[in-house]
Enzyme design. Structure first.
Site, PDB file in Angstrom:
ATOM      1  N   GLN A  76       0.895  -1.166   0.000  1.00 55.70           N
ATOM      2  CA  GLN A  76       0.000   0.000   0.000  1.00 55.70           C
ATOM      3  C   GLN A  76       0.931   1.212   0.000  1.00 55.70           C
ATOM      4  OE1 GLN A  76      -3.280   1.012  -0.245  1.00 55.70           O
ATOM      5  NE2 GLN A  76      -2.365   3.038  -0.005  1.00 55.70           N
ATOM      6  N   PRO A 124      -5.809  -1.878   5.043  1.00 50.67           N
ATOM      7  CA  PRO A 124      -6.034  -0.658   5.835  1.00 50.67           C
ATOM      8  C   PRO A 124      -7.010   0.320   5.193  1.00 50.67           C
ATOM      9  CG  PRO A 124      -3.929  -0.502   4.693  1.00 50.67           C
ATOM     10  CD  PRO A 124      -4.458  -1.888   4.432  1.00 50.67           C
ATOM     11  N   GLY A 167     -10.326   1.039   2.221  1.00 51.86           N
ATOM     12  CA  GLY A 167     -11.422   0.404   1.516  1.00 51.86           C
ATOM     13  C   GLY A 167     -10.971  -0.047   0.143  1.00 51.86           C
ATOM     14  N   GLY A 168     -10.271   0.860  -0.495  1.00 56.67           N
ATOM     15  CA  GLY A 168      -9.778   0.540  -1.821  1.00 56.67           C
ATOM     16  C   GLY A 168      -8.566   1.371  -2.141  1.00 56.67           C
ATOM     17  N   MET A 169      -7.769   0.872  -3.066  1.00 57.28           N
ATOM     18  CA  MET A 169      -6.602   1.613  -3.533  1.00 57.28           C
ATOM     19  C   MET A 169      -6.540   1.458  -5.037  1.00 57.28           C
ATOM     20  SD  MET A 169      -4.111   3.572  -2.895  1.00 57.28           S
ATOM     21  CE  MET A 169      -3.264   4.247  -4.318  1.00 57.28           C
ATOM     22  N   GLU A 170      -6.476   2.596  -5.711  1.00 58.05           N
ATOM     23  CA  GLU A 170      -6.662   2.659  -7.162  1.00 58.05           C
ATOM     24  C   GLU A 170      -5.426   2.273  -7.962  1.00 58.05           C
ATOM     25  OE1 GLU A 170      -6.582   5.173  -4.933  1.00 58.05           O
ATOM     26  OE2 GLU A 170      -5.699   6.997  -5.774  1.00 58.05           O
ATOM     27  N   HIS A 174     -15.596   4.207  -7.259  1.00 58.49           N
ATOM     28  CA  HIS A 174     -14.616   5.206  -6.822  1.00 58.49           C
ATOM     29  C   HIS A 174     -13.211   4.852  -7.306  1.00 58.49           C
ATOM     30  CE1 HIS A 174     -12.949   8.200  -3.918  1.00 58.49           C
ATOM     31  NE2 HIS A 174     -11.924   7.359  -3.944  1.00 58.49           N
ATOM     32  N   GLU A 175     -12.790   3.633  -7.024  1.00 58.40           N
ATOM     33  CA  GLU A 175     -11.414   3.253  -7.409  1.00 58.40           C
ATOM     34  C   GLU A 175     -11.261   3.254  -8.930  1.00 58.40           C
ATOM     35  OE1 GLU A 175      -9.626   3.604  -5.014  1.00 58.40           O
ATOM     36  OE2 GLU A 175     -11.063   3.244  -3.412  1.00 58.40           O
ATOM     37  N   HIS A 192     -10.733   6.720 -10.349  1.00 56.31           N
ATOM     38  CA  HIS A 192      -9.355   7.221 -10.223  1.00 56.31           C
ATOM     39  C   HIS A 192      -8.533   6.958 -11.493  1.00 56.31           C
ATOM     40  CE1 HIS A 192      -8.808   8.858  -6.234  1.00 56.31           C
ATOM     41  NE2 HIS A 192      -9.253   7.775  -5.617  1.00 56.31           N
ATOM     42  N   GLU A 239      -9.005  13.135  -4.879  1.00 57.50           N
ATOM     43  CA  GLU A 239     -10.151  12.514  -4.204  1.00 57.50           C
ATOM     44  C   GLU A 239     -11.472  13.258  -4.401  1.00 57.50           C
ATOM     45  OE1 GLU A 239      -9.934   9.573  -3.266  1.00 57.50           O
ATOM     46  OE2 GLU A 239      -7.760   9.308  -3.126  1.00 57.50           O
ATOM     47  N   ASP A 280      -0.681  10.669   5.367  1.00 52.46           N
ATOM     48  CA  ASP A 280      -1.784   9.708   5.515  1.00 52.46           C
ATOM     49  C   ASP A 280      -2.931  10.300   6.335  1.00 52.46           C
ATOM     50  OD1 ASP A 280      -0.403   7.855   4.046  1.00 52.46           O
ATOM     51  OD2 ASP A 280       0.265   6.674   5.761  1.00 52.46           O
ATOM     52  N   TYR A 295     -12.298  14.783   0.216  1.00 51.83           N
ATOM     53  CA  TYR A 295     -13.267  13.973  -0.531  1.00 51.83           C
ATOM     54  C   TYR A 295     -14.579  14.724  -0.759  1.00 51.83           C
ATOM     55  CZ  TYR A 295     -10.392   9.765   0.154  1.00 51.83           C
ATOM     56  OH  TYR A 295      -9.379   8.840   0.135  1.00 51.83           O
ATOM     57  N   ARG A 334      -9.523  -2.361   8.414  1.00 53.06           N
ATOM     58  CA  ARG A 334      -9.717  -1.139   7.635  1.00 53.06           C
ATOM     59  C   ARG A 334      -9.822   0.055   8.582  1.00 53.06           C
ATOM     60  NH1 ARG A 334     -14.949  -0.230   3.740  1.00 53.06           N
ATOM     61  NH2 ARG A 334     -14.489   1.906   3.094  1.00 53.06           N
ATOM     62  N   LYS A 340     -10.739   3.134   8.438  1.00 57.66           N
ATOM     63  CA  LYS A 340     -11.969   3.918   8.508  1.00 57.66           C
ATOM     64  C   LYS A 340     -13.052   3.218   9.336  1.00 57.66           C
ATOM     65  CE  LYS A 340     -15.652   5.019   5.561  1.00 57.66           C
ATOM     66  NZ  LYS A 340     -16.249   4.833   4.247  1.00 57.66           N
TER      67      LYS A 340
END
Ligand code: BES
Ligand code: ZN
Length: 641
Positions: free
Chosen positions: A172, A303, A305-308, A332-333, A336, A355, A410, A418, A592, A594
């Site tokens: 990540q 960690p 929800g998603g990473m693009e 969302h991802e 991106h 974002e 971070d 967002y 996660r 969040k």
């Protein structure tokens, strides 16, 4: 002293403390040591062995470096916790010449600069080329290993996976963690292509955010080599790797899902709209420029929800709710691929360009695919969460263009980037119309494709290409307030919460005792309606009312991770302890940030909760990703840094 003099003195104090720091320079990446005006990394070649035994990546990175300044003699790279064995210059014939290097001092959130002494630039062929100087490329090889605690990697034991048999590794990189497993210029304003050879023990599969090449037969050590190639120039935070027991399920010729075998069917069903999503996004914002679009379902410790990651978004399994109700995260991802991966924030101050734009695109996709009602509900929930975020943020941190020089980037992941970012674009849409806004965004993505830009570059483009379409519709002062001011500007066009009127009415009647728990019309509620119901219950809800809800709707056992999180907040506030075993299980299985952070925060508010938080965290921490652990450390052990 007369009052005006007092005021003047106060003003002076305020001004002098504001100037205690240098004013921030737009476009300068304060979270990187890289000397990007002297050298630019153009290509990264990785040749790495993955060792689950030592939890290290071992091998070399070859950086193709372009000298921008002929007098530059030191190449400064970013690094964190890397063991560097040697640095050398690779000749055209493959021969290597050692180079001297030394680390600079460690700095908070940044790691350590790696200073490499570069050979002198060859003589300038100015007379013949007419250029001021030649900008030759050299290839620098760094032999190194990552360390087990690399902040950008999580090494999972078999027990932490779905299959329980094989270990797992995933990266990540966003924001500044690429440097913990690759020595490079770790700044989003540096774009490079990459290719990689990754050796893993046979039986495991490696995937990366790149085109997948051929796979070798096992070598004498039982290692299988996977090859990857990313031909588009991307920022370092989008380089990504995962290794595990990973299977693939195609959704369409160009889309599909990767996941552990035990998860793949549920994932393929949940995300069966993947192709329609890509097609919808293309119809709105222009061609998808990355070839394939696949998603990888990570283990639950992920960690985010998603990473693009380009071509291959990394996704938390906590969005598999069984009813597609959380798939806006995939939208969302995917979005991106335009906002973020195609046009990238040049520094973390400009994170809202990634974002805020992406949330706007995400809502447009959701509206198109799942209807205006669903989109409206998600929009209302977004604004609610923005308001509660604003309540806790100091005014400078409420700006879209935010000064993070003293912060961990971070921590810039807030709804200000967002949802306030999205609200700014919705405001523009409202003033100029949906079609002109869409045309503007398409041209913006074309104009800045494969570039990294900062806030002021976007604003210049906005003034020239949208504001001129309807002079006077939006003033410069309004733009300034949106981008550099705190809070939500008064001219914001926020969604009406009319869409939740039935839920709000039901909650009110239930609280007033006019509606019994069993008569709540909740059986038909969508995930979003449940969130609206739970998130807006009073903080002092009596324990027996919480108990009724749980007995009637089994909320503690909800398999929807978002509903469960909102419910546990209610349960903690009501000190409804029958929920605590399930809460503990939740905190021990989901990583996660969040979802778990609000629960620890809520628990820490009372002595009894704090005891539970500490006991649970002691057990959970070894399984959390470094990013989540960093966040929870601050809450549960406030005195430990
Ligand atoms: N790029 C972000 C995740 C991120 C941001 C990681 C900054 C590290 C630093 C990703 O696109 C994202 O926004 N994920 C959200 C989901 C989204 C639907 C709001 C998340 O992880 O919750
Ligand atoms: Zn995002």
């Amino acid at each position: 002293m007369r009052s005006w003099a007092k005021l003047a003195a106060l003003a002076w104090v305020a001004a002098s403390s504001a100037h205690a720091d240098e004013p921030i320079k737009p476009g300068v990446d304060y979270h990187s040591f890289a000397n990007v005006s002297e050298f630019r990394v153009k290509h990264v070649l990785l040749d790495l062995d993955v060792s689950f035994k030592t939890r290290t990546l071992n091998g070399h990175a070859d950086l193709t470096v372009l000298r921008e300044n002929p007098n530059a003699r030191v190449l400064v790279l970013d690094s964190r916790d890397l063991d560097i064995r040697s640095v050398s210059l690779v000749g055209k014939d493959g021969s290597t010449t050692p180079l001297t290097f030394k680390f600079g001092d460690e700095q908070k959130y940044r790691g350590r600069p790696l200073n490499i002494d570069m050979p002198e630039a060859p003589p300038t062929p100015a007379a013949t080329t007419g250029k001021r100087f030649a900008a030759p490329e050299s290839v620098i090889r760094i032999d190194y290993s990552s360390q087990p605690q690399a902040s950008g990697l999580q090494w999972l034991t078999p027990a932490q996976t779905n299959g329980k048999k094989l270990p797992y590794l995933f990266s990540q990189n966003e924001s500044v963690h690429a440097r913990s497993w690759i020595p490079l210029q770790d700044s989003p304003q540096v774009r490079a292509t990459y290719d990689a050879t990754i050796r893993v023990p046979k039986g495991l599969v490696a995937v990366m955010s790149a085109a997948h090449g051929p796979v070798s037969k096992p070598d004498a050590n039982g290692l299988v080599a996977y090859r990857f190639e990313m031909r588009e120039a991307i920022p370092s935070y989008l380089i990504a790797i995962a290794v595990g027991d990973i299977k693939f399920h195609a959704i369409s010729p160009r889309t599909g899902v990767y996941a552990e075998p035990g998860v793949i069917d549920a994932a393929a069903a949940e995300f069966s709209d993947l192709e329609r999503m890509v097609a919808t996004c293309e119809s709105l914002f222009g061609p998808y420029r990355w070839g394939r679009y696949d998603i990888l379902i990570l283990p639950p410790s992920a960690p985010f929800g998603g990473m693009e990651n380009p071509r291959l978004s990394f996704i938390t399994p906590t969005v598999i709710a069984g009813d597609k109700s959380l798939v806006s995260l995939i939208a969302h991802e995917l979005a991106h691929s335009w906002s973020g991966n195609l046009v990238t924030n040049a520094t973390w101050r400009d994170f809202w360009l990634n974002e805020g734009f992406t949330v706007y695109l995400e809502r447009r996709i959701v509206e198109q695919l799942y209807g205006a009602r669903r989109e409206r509900m998600e929009d209302v929930l977004g604004v609610q969460s923005l308001r509660s975020e604003l309540a806790d943020a100091d005014p400078p941190h409420q700006q879209l263009a935010v000064d993070l020089r003293k912060d961990d980037p971070d921590d810039g992941v807030t709804d200000i980037a967002y949802e306030k970012g999205k609200a700014f674009l919705s405001f523009l849409e409202n003033r100029f119309g949906r079609d002109p806004m869409q045309a503007f965004l398409r041209s913006y993505f074309d104009h800045f494709a494969f570039q990294s830009i900062y806030t002021e570059q976007f604003l210049d483009y906005l003034r020239a290409n949208l504001l001129t379409k309807k002079p006077g519709a939006v003033t410069e002062a309004q733009i300034q307030e949106w981008v550099y001011g705190p809070g939500i500007p008064a001219d914001a066009v926020l969604p009406s919460d009319e869409v939740f009127a039935p839920v709000d009415a039901a909650r009110k009647s239930w609280l007033d005792g006019k509606l019994s728990t069993a008569s709540l019309p909740a059986r038909d509620w969508s995930t979003q309606e449940w969130l609206q119901f739970l998130n807006n219950l009073p903080a002092n809800l009596p324990r027996d009312r919480a108990a009724e809800l749980d007995k009637t709707f089994a909320l503690s056992k909800s398999r929807n991770a978002e509903i469960a999180m909102s419910w546990f907040v209610v349960a903690i506030r009501a000190d409804y302890d029958p929920a605590y075993a399930d809460l503990q299980h939740y905190l021990l299985t989901i990583g996660r940030r969040k979802l778990v952070r609000p629960l620890y925060e809520e628990l820490m508010k009372t002595p009894r909760g704090a005891a539970l938080a500490r006991a649970t965290y002691t057990q959970a921490r070894p399984g959390y990703h470094p990013i989540t652990a960093t966040a929870i450390d601050l809450i549960v052990q406030p005195n430990k840094n």
